[in-house]
Design an enzyme around this catalytic site. Structure first.
Site, PDB file in Angstrom:
ATOM      1  N   ARG A  49      -4.121  -0.874  21.710  1.00  9.58           N
ATOM      2  CA  ARG A  49      -4.426  -0.305  20.392  1.00  9.58           C
ATOM      3  C   ARG A  49      -4.249   1.218  20.403  1.00  9.58           C
ATOM      4  NH1 ARG A  49      -9.415   0.262  18.979  1.00  9.58           N
ATOM      5  NH2 ARG A  49     -10.176  -1.686  19.866  1.00  9.58           N
ATOM      6  N   TYR A 101       2.703   4.025  -7.523  1.00  9.29           N
ATOM      7  CA  TYR A 101       2.367   2.728  -6.942  1.00  9.29           C
ATOM      8  C   TYR A 101       0.885   2.399  -7.172  1.00  9.29           C
ATOM      9  CZ  TYR A 101       1.907  -1.055  -3.620  1.00  9.29           C
ATOM     10  OH  TYR A 101       1.649  -2.276  -3.046  1.00  9.29           O
ATOM     11  N   ASP A 172       3.976  10.872  -1.210  1.00 11.70           N
ATOM     12  CA  ASP A 172       4.505   9.550  -0.882  1.00 11.70           C
ATOM     13  C   ASP A 172       6.024   9.613  -1.043  1.00 11.70           C
ATOM     14  OD1 ASP A 172       5.407   6.872  -0.949  1.00 11.70           O
ATOM     15  OD2 ASP A 172       3.416   6.169  -1.524  1.00 11.70           O
ATOM     16  N   LYS A 197      10.133  -0.458   3.092  1.00  8.83           N
ATOM     17  CA  LYS A 197      11.179  -0.330   2.067  1.00  8.83           C
ATOM     18  C   LYS A 197      12.481   0.218   2.678  1.00  8.83           C
ATOM     19  CE  LYS A 197       7.972  -1.477  -0.946  1.00  8.83           C
ATOM     20  NZ  LYS A 197       6.980  -2.247  -0.216  1.00  8.83           N
TER      21      LYS A 197
HETATM   22  N1  PLP Z   1       3.918   3.520  -1.492  1.00 11.77           N
HETATM   23  C1  PLP Z   1       4.812   3.032  -2.368  1.00 11.77           C
HETATM   24  C2  PLP Z   1       5.539   3.976  -3.275  1.00 11.77           C
HETATM   25  C3  PLP Z   1       5.062   1.656  -2.441  1.00 11.77           C
HETATM   26  O1  PLP Z   1       5.941   1.189  -3.332  1.00 11.77           O
HETATM   27  C4  PLP Z   1       4.351   0.792  -1.568  1.00 11.77           C
HETATM   28  C5  PLP Z   1       4.560  -0.669  -1.624  1.00 11.77           C
HETATM   29  O2  PLP Z   1       5.230  -1.177  -2.484  1.00 11.77           O
HETATM   30  C6  PLP Z   1       3.417   1.337  -0.692  1.00 11.77           C
HETATM   31  C7  PLP Z   1       3.235   2.703  -0.663  1.00 11.77           C
HETATM   32  C8  PLP Z   1       2.609   0.447   0.224  1.00 11.77           C
HETATM   33  O3  PLP Z   1       3.370   0.020   1.296  1.00 11.77           O
HETATM   34  P1  PLP Z   1       3.172  -1.362   2.099  1.00 11.77           P
HETATM   35  O4  PLP Z   1       3.518  -2.467   1.161  1.00 11.77           O
HETATM   36  O5  PLP Z   1       4.106  -1.212   3.258  1.00 11.77           O
HETATM   37  O6  PLP Z   1       1.746  -1.407   2.519  1.00 11.77           O
END
Ligand code: PLP
Length: 381
Positions: A49, A101, A172, A197
């Protein structure tokens, strides 16, 4: 002759590999729950971990790409949670976008009992952001381009507002990735990702990361990862690193196709509006400054019709996969309002452009828009 420092693109291709006789082409996959430690209290890693060579290779690549240190997590949400906890300590407010998001808004709300209060603002409204930051010691959380509206917030001006308010700014960077946009160069203390993504790009892992140049923050994030347990799986890290090596090629092609599709859809009689970075005249100059090499794989458009009509269009496609997520080699689309907490209009379709030829995608989308057309109403007999 002076030695040249390899570019970020070259460094991420070679991350985790060694020029040693007999070493493999890609970093070895190390599935283990412990490392032999002979009772040493400070043995490197010791328990899995705490670390894995595969995460370290991935972190080396991501760090090189963005010019900082990376900490990999089990998912984008795990990365966002650790970052919100680390930055939020001792602060009163987390100022977040009121679009973007939706699960990040839910997460910030769930973390409310841990100290910082989420305050949602329109991040294109700089006066609203400034006022929100003035309400108490804050963290500024930015998402640009935003998911699913692809709105482009001005990182330079937001960075200045955050600096004058003494607020760390986190960005982000999931939608554009560091191949197209470098938030740390606009004053962000951290760039946070869903690697699920475009960064990994093959729709085969769920993973996340934070990249920062602030040593204390990086240490704090590692500590949250170890005690919180949101660690990446070694195989996921291995796959993500493999995907990252082609990031620049993939997002360049995806941006080019997405741009062409966005232009095509803008003139379509069944479509009310199209959202893509640079398409909105109000933020076009910011988009070309912040995203000089393309707007990324994601676009969205609002059908001039009902939710059922949008569902029919999605179902009619034979090439674009009806599915969520984005940034993969395969194109996907979905009606965003099917998610209960999403703020998108009922007939907004989010399209992630993959690596299929743009002409084939346009033909498939046109056919779907035609096939998913509501049947003409019969007048009562
Ligand atoms: N940030 C954005 C802009 C996203 O579109 C997403 C998921 O769709 C996330 C964070 C969260 O990521 P994860 O699905 O890998 O937990």
């Amino acid at each position: 002759m002076a030695e040249r420092t390899p570019s970020a693109e070259s460094r991420l291709i070679h991350a985790g590999t060694q020029r040693v006789l007999g070493s493999p082409a890609s970093p070895p996959l190390v599935p283990t729950s412990f490392f032999v430690s002979w009772g040493e209290p400070d043995a490197p890693r010791a328990y899995a971990r705490n670390g894995n060579p595969g995460w370290e290779a991935l972190e080396e690549a991501l760090g090189a790409l963005e010019g900082g240190e990376a900490v990999a997590f089990a998912s984008g949400q795990a990365a966002s949670m650790a970052l919100l906890l680390a930055l939020g300590e001792g602060r009163r407010r987390i100022v977040l976008p009121d679009d973007g998001y939706y699960n990040v808004r839910i997460l910030a709300d769930r973390l409310r009992p841990h100290g910082a209060e989420p305050v949602f603002v329109d991040q294109l409204d700089l006066v609203a952001v400034e006022n929100a930051l003035a309400g108490g010691l804050s963290v500024l959380w930015v998402e640009t381009p935003s998911n699913p509206f692809l709105r482009v917030a001005d990182l330079g001006r937001l960075g200045d507002l955050a600096a004058s308010a003494g607020a760390p700014m986190a960005v982000d960077n999931t939608v554009a990735t560091a191949a197209l946009q470098k938030p740390l160069e606009f004053g962000a203390v951290a760039s946070v990702y869903s690697l699920t993504k475009a960064a990994s790009g093959h729709a085969d892992v769920v993973l996340g990361a934070v990249v920062s140049r602030d040593r204390d923050l990086v240490e704090g994030l590692r500590s949250w990862r170890t005690v919180g347990g949101g660690i990446p799986g070694p195989f996921e890290a291995w796959l993500a690193l493999r995907g990252l090596k082609t990031l620049h090629l993939r997002v360049a092609r995806q941006s080019e196709s997405a741009q062409a599709i966005a232009r095509h859809l803008a003139g379509h009689p069944r479509i009310r509006s199209v959202h893509y970075p640079g398409a909105d005249p109000a933020t076009a100059a910011t988009a070309s400054r912040q995203l000089p090499h393309g707007g990324g794989p994601l676009l969205s458009f609002e059908l001039d019709g009902s939710a059922a009509e949008a569902d029919a269009v999605i179902a009619a496609s034979t090439l674009v996969v009806p599915a969520t997520s984005f940034g993969g080699v395969e194109s996907t689309w979905e009606r965003r309002a099917r998610w209960a907490s999403e703020t998108a209009p009922e007939a907004l379709i989010r399209l992630s452009v993959g690596l299929e030829p743009a002409g084939e995608l346009i033909a498939d989308i046109d056919r779907s828009l035609e096939a998913g057309h509501p049947a003409p109403r019969r007048s009562p007999a």
